[in-house]
Design a protein around this motif. Structure first.
Motif, PDB file in Angstrom:
ATOM      1  N   ALA A  30       0.836  -1.211   0.000  1.00 32.94           N
ATOM      2  CA  ALA A  30       0.000   0.000   0.000  1.00 32.94           C
ATOM      3  C   ALA A  30       0.870   1.260   0.000  1.00 32.94           C
ATOM      4  O   ALA A  30       0.564   2.231  -0.698  1.00 32.94           O
ATOM      5  N   ILE A  31       1.964   1.238   0.759  1.00 33.76           N
ATOM      6  CA  ILE A  31       2.879   2.386   0.781  1.00 33.76           C
ATOM      7  C   ILE A  31       3.501   2.594  -0.592  1.00 33.76           C
ATOM      8  O   ILE A  31       3.591   3.726  -1.087  1.00 33.76           O
ATOM      9  N   ALA A  32       3.916   1.509  -1.231  1.00 36.00           N
ATOM     10  CA  ALA A  32       4.509   1.608  -2.569  1.00 36.00           C
ATOM     11  C   ALA A  32       3.500   2.152  -3.582  1.00 36.00           C
ATOM     12  O   ALA A  32       3.863   2.948  -4.454  1.00 36.00           O
ATOM     13  N   LYS A  33       2.241   1.744  -3.467  1.00 39.12           N
ATOM     14  CA  LYS A  33       1.209   2.260  -4.380  1.00 39.12           C
ATOM     15  C   LYS A  33       1.042   3.765  -4.228  1.00 39.12           C
ATOM     16  O   LYS A  33       0.942   4.492  -5.220  1.00 39.12           O
ATOM     17  N   ILE A  34       1.015   4.246  -2.987  1.00 39.13           N
ATOM     18  CA  ILE A  34       0.864   5.687  -2.760  1.00 39.13           C
ATOM     19  C   ILE A  34       2.084   6.431  -3.288  1.00 39.13           C
ATOM     20  O   ILE A  34       1.958   7.484  -3.929  1.00 39.13           O
ATOM     21  N   ARG A  35       3.256   5.894  -3.034  1.00 38.75           N
ATOM     22  CA  ARG A  35       4.473   6.546  -3.544  1.00 38.75           C
ATOM     23  C   ARG A  35       4.449   6.632  -5.061  1.00 38.75           C
ATOM     24  O   ARG A  35       4.834   7.654  -5.644  1.00 38.75           O
ATOM     25  N   THR A  36       3.985   5.570  -5.711  1.00 36.90           N
ATOM     26  CA  THR A  36       3.894   5.564  -7.169  1.00 36.90           C
ATOM     27  C   THR A  36       2.883   6.598  -7.651  1.00 36.90           C
ATOM     28  O   THR A  36       3.129   7.315  -8.628  1.00 36.90           O
ATOM     29  N   GLN A  37       1.742   6.695  -6.968  1.00 38.62           N
ATOM     30  CA  GLN A  37       0.733   7.682  -7.353  1.00 38.62           C
ATOM     31  C   GLN A  37       1.263   9.108  -7.207  1.00 38.62           C
ATOM     32  O   GLN A  37       1.033   9.955  -8.080  1.00 38.62           O
ATOM     33  N   ILE A  38       1.987   9.375  -6.128  1.00 36.54           N
ATOM     34  CA  ILE A  38       2.552  10.708  -5.917  1.00 36.54           C
ATOM     35  C   ILE A  38       3.601  11.008  -6.991  1.00 36.54           C
ATOM     36  O   ILE A  38       3.633  12.110  -7.555  1.00 36.54           O
ATOM     37  N   ALA A  39       4.448  10.038  -7.293  1.00 40.82           N
ATOM     38  CA  ALA A  39       5.465  10.230  -8.325  1.00 40.82           C
ATOM     39  C   ALA A  39       4.828  10.459  -9.689  1.00 40.82           C
ATOM     40  O   ALA A  39       5.274  11.322 -10.460  1.00 40.82           O
ATOM     41  N   ALA A  44       3.305  14.189 -14.072  1.00 40.69           N
ATOM     42  CA  ALA A  44       2.262  14.858 -14.851  1.00 40.69           C
ATOM     43  C   ALA A  44       2.322  16.364 -14.626  1.00 40.69           C
ATOM     44  O   ALA A  44       2.142  17.158 -15.563  1.00 40.69           O
ATOM     45  N   ARG A  45       2.588  16.772 -13.406  1.00 39.19           N
ATOM     46  CA  ARG A  45       2.715  18.197 -13.097  1.00 39.19           C
ATOM     47  C   ARG A  45       3.851  18.819 -13.895  1.00 39.19           C
ATOM     48  O   ARG A  45       3.710  19.888 -14.487  1.00 39.19           O
ATOM     49  N   GLN A  46       4.986  18.112 -13.927  1.00 40.13           N
ATOM     50  CA  GLN A  46       6.131  18.637 -14.664  1.00 40.13           C
ATOM     51  C   GLN A  46       5.854  18.700 -16.159  1.00 40.13           C
ATOM     52  O   GLN A  46       6.226  19.664 -16.830  1.00 40.13           O
ATOM     53  N   ALA A  47       5.196  17.672 -16.688  1.00 37.61           N
ATOM     54  CA  ALA A  47       4.946  17.605 -18.130  1.00 37.61           C
ATOM     55  C   ALA A  47       3.880  18.610 -18.573  1.00 37.61           C
ATOM     56  O   ALA A  47       3.998  19.225 -19.634  1.00 37.61           O
ATOM     57  N   GLN A  48       2.843  18.769 -17.768  1.00 36.91           N
ATOM     58  CA  GLN A  48       1.722  19.611 -18.175  1.00 36.91           C
ATOM     59  C   GLN A  48       1.815  21.023 -17.608  1.00 36.91           C
ATOM     60  O   GLN A  48       1.067  21.910 -18.034  1.00 36.91           O
ATOM     61  N   GLY A  49       2.676  21.219 -16.653  1.00 37.34           N
ATOM     62  CA  GLY A  49       2.796  22.528 -16.049  1.00 37.34           C
ATOM     63  C   GLY A  49       1.647  22.881 -15.124  1.00 37.34           C
ATOM     64  O   GLY A  49       1.494  24.034 -14.728  1.00 37.34           O
ATOM     65  N   LYS A  50       0.829  21.902 -14.767  1.00 39.21           N
ATOM     66  CA  LYS A  50      -0.287  22.136 -13.846  1.00 39.21           C
ATOM     67  C   LYS A  50       0.131  21.724 -12.434  1.00 39.21           C
ATOM     68  O   LYS A  50       0.837  20.735 -12.261  1.00 39.21           O
ATOM     69  N   PRO A  51      -0.333  22.444 -11.446  1.00 39.97           N
ATOM     70  CA  PRO A  51       0.015  22.057 -10.074  1.00 39.97           C
ATOM     71  C   PRO A  51      -0.745  20.801  -9.635  1.00 39.97           C
ATOM     72  O   PRO A  51      -1.819  20.496 -10.161  1.00 39.97           O
TER      73      PRO A  51
END
Length: 120
Positions: A30-39, A44-51
């Protein structure tokens, strides 16, 4: 045949592990899943420029913190200590039954003295 996406849950459920170990594996997953979702959200934030949605991010980090806390509590319980404690209790019962009360009192006194001196 095991599907690649289901390999971890199948492996966990097919092996005879103690409940504590199963829970630790589930927590790590479960911790690994959350870390993956945050990453993924950060990429996506970096690619799209959206916060990143701050409410979602806060919830994800809070969930991760609770999982880490539960994991730490399970590890602090020390399941091996329980079996070791039971082993010591069994050994004490056996030795007490094999010795008369005077010898047993001497053994207990010596054990207490060693414990106070820090020899154990």
């Amino acid at each position: 045949m095991t599907e690649p996406l289901n390999a971890a849950p199948v492996a966990v459920h097919d092996t005879p592990l103690p409940d504590k170990q199963r829970r630790l594996i589930a927590l790590d997953d479960a911790i690994a899943k959350i870390r993956t979702q945050i990453a993924t959200a950060d990429l996506a934030r970096q690619a799209q420029g959206k916060p990143i949605d701050p409410i979602w991010f806060h919830r994800a980090r809070t969930a991760q913190r609770h999982l880490y806390r539960e994991r730490a509590e399970l590890l602090a319980e020390g399941g091996a200590g329980h079996s070791r404690s039971r082993m010591k209790d069994a050994l004490i019962d056996i030795l007490r039954a094999r010795h008369d009360p005077e010898v047993w009192a001497e053994l207990v006194a010596e054990a207490r003295a060693r414990n106070q001196m820090g020899d154990l």
